[in-house]
Design an enzyme around this catalytic site. Structure first.
Site, short mmCIF file in Angstrom:
data_model
loop_
_atom_site.label_atom_id
_atom_site.label_comp_id
_atom_site.label_asym_id
_atom_site.label_seq_id
_atom_site.Cartn_x
_atom_site.Cartn_y
_atom_site.Cartn_z
N HIS A 15 0.84 -1.20 0.00
CA HIS A 15 0.00 0.00 0.00
C HIS A 15 0.87 1.24 0.00
O HIS A 15 2.09 1.18 0.14
CB HIS A 15 -0.98 0.01 1.18
CG HIS A 15 -0.36 0.19 2.52
ND1 HIS A 15 -1.08 0.58 3.63
CD2 HIS A 15 0.91 0.04 2.97
CE1 HIS A 15 -0.28 0.66 4.68
NE2 HIS A 15 0.91 0.33 4.31
N CYS A 34 5.89 5.79 4.48
CA CYS A 34 4.67 5.12 4.01
C CYS A 34 4.07 5.84 2.80
O CYS A 34 3.14 5.34 2.19
CB CYS A 34 3.65 5.03 5.13
SG CYS A 34 4.19 3.95 6.47
N HIS A 40 4.88 0.09 -0.61
CA HIS A 40 5.66 -0.75 0.29
C HIS A 40 4.70 -1.80 0.84
O HIS A 40 3.48 -1.67 0.72
CB HIS A 40 6.30 0.08 1.43
CG HIS A 40 5.30 0.64 2.39
ND1 HIS A 40 4.51 1.73 2.10
CD2 HIS A 40 4.95 0.23 3.63
CE1 HIS A 40 3.73 1.98 3.14
NE2 HIS A 40 3.96 1.08 4.08
N HIS A 42 3.52 -5.06 3.77
CA HIS A 42 3.47 -5.55 5.15
C HIS A 42 3.05 -7.01 5.14
O HIS A 42 2.31 -7.46 4.26
CB HIS A 42 2.46 -4.77 5.99
CG HIS A 42 2.83 -3.35 6.23
ND1 HIS A 42 3.76 -2.98 7.17
CD2 HIS A 42 2.42 -2.21 5.63
CE1 HIS A 42 3.89 -1.65 7.16
NE2 HIS A 42 3.08 -1.17 6.22
N ASP A 80 -4.90 -10.70 0.08
CA ASP A 80 -3.57 -11.31 0.06
C ASP A 80 -2.87 -11.10 -1.28
O ASP A 80 -3.46 -11.34 -2.34
CB ASP A 80 -3.66 -12.80 0.38
CG ASP A 80 -2.30 -13.43 0.61
OD1 ASP A 80 -1.41 -12.77 1.19
OD2 ASP A 80 -2.11 -14.59 0.21
N HIS A 81 -1.61 -10.67 -1.21
CA HIS A 81 -0.77 -10.41 -2.38
C HIS A 81 -1.42 -9.40 -3.33
O HIS A 81 -1.34 -9.55 -4.54
CB HIS A 81 -0.38 -11.71 -3.09
CG HIS A 81 0.66 -12.47 -2.35
ND1 HIS A 81 0.37 -13.25 -1.27
CD2 HIS A 81 2.00 -12.52 -2.51
CE1 HIS A 81 1.48 -13.78 -0.79
NE2 HIS A 81 2.49 -13.34 -1.52
N GLU A 125 -0.07 -4.73 11.83
CA GLU A 125 0.66 -4.29 10.65
C GLU A 125 2.14 -4.65 10.79
O GLU A 125 2.81 -4.96 9.81
CB GLU A 125 0.49 -2.78 10.47
CG GLU A 125 1.00 -2.27 9.16
CD GLU A 125 0.65 -0.83 8.92
OE1 GLU A 125 -0.11 -0.57 7.97
OE2 GLU A 125 1.11 0.04 9.69
#
Length: 135
Positions: A15, A34, A40, A42, A80-81, A125
């Site tokens: 994100h 961020c 980037h 998490h 996810d991903h 996170e």
């Protein structure tokens, strides 16, 4: 007797925290690293808890297999991903902060949990930064 049951899950996502109506400088001052324009990622850990009465017939508050399947279909498959900013419709006009991600997850799960049961989402996170949302 009310009991809380919990299921842990995990997903990876990228994100960028920024507001398009702010200058790059203001975004950078507020969101720091961020605000990276190349995004980037998490490794999110998620704990979903349901609190309710124990069913006298089954002994369950909720079938854990059902909770596992709901988390898979409503959260993991959706997030996810993924690049949250680009791939997830809920974040088209919503900054994908941990707080907002937790609320989105709660809203995805809430319609599938019986009304009289409480729902709580805890989203990590990082191992030390987490948010809790319970509606």
């Amino acid at each position: 007797m009310r009991v809380k049951i919990s299921r842990k899950a995990h997903f990876n996502a990228a994100h960028r925290l920024y507001r398009p109506d702010w200058s790059f400088e203001k975004n950078d001052a507020v969101f720091g690293k961020c605000n990276n324009p190349k995004f980037h990622g998490h490794n999110y850990d998620l704990i979903v808890s349901v609190t309710g009465e124990i069913d006298p017939e089954t002994g369950y508050v909720m079938d854990m297999k059902l909770l596992k399947d709901l988390i898979k279909s409503e959260v993991e498959d959706a997030l996810d991903h993924k690049n949250l900013n680009l791939d997830v419709p809920e974040f088209k006009n919503l900054n994908p902060t941990a707080e907002n991600i937790a609320v989105v997850i709660w809203k995805k799960l809430r319609p599938h949990i019986v009304e009289e049961n409480e729902l709580e989402v805890v989203l990590y996170e990082t191992p030390r930064n987490f948010v809790t949302y319970s509606g």
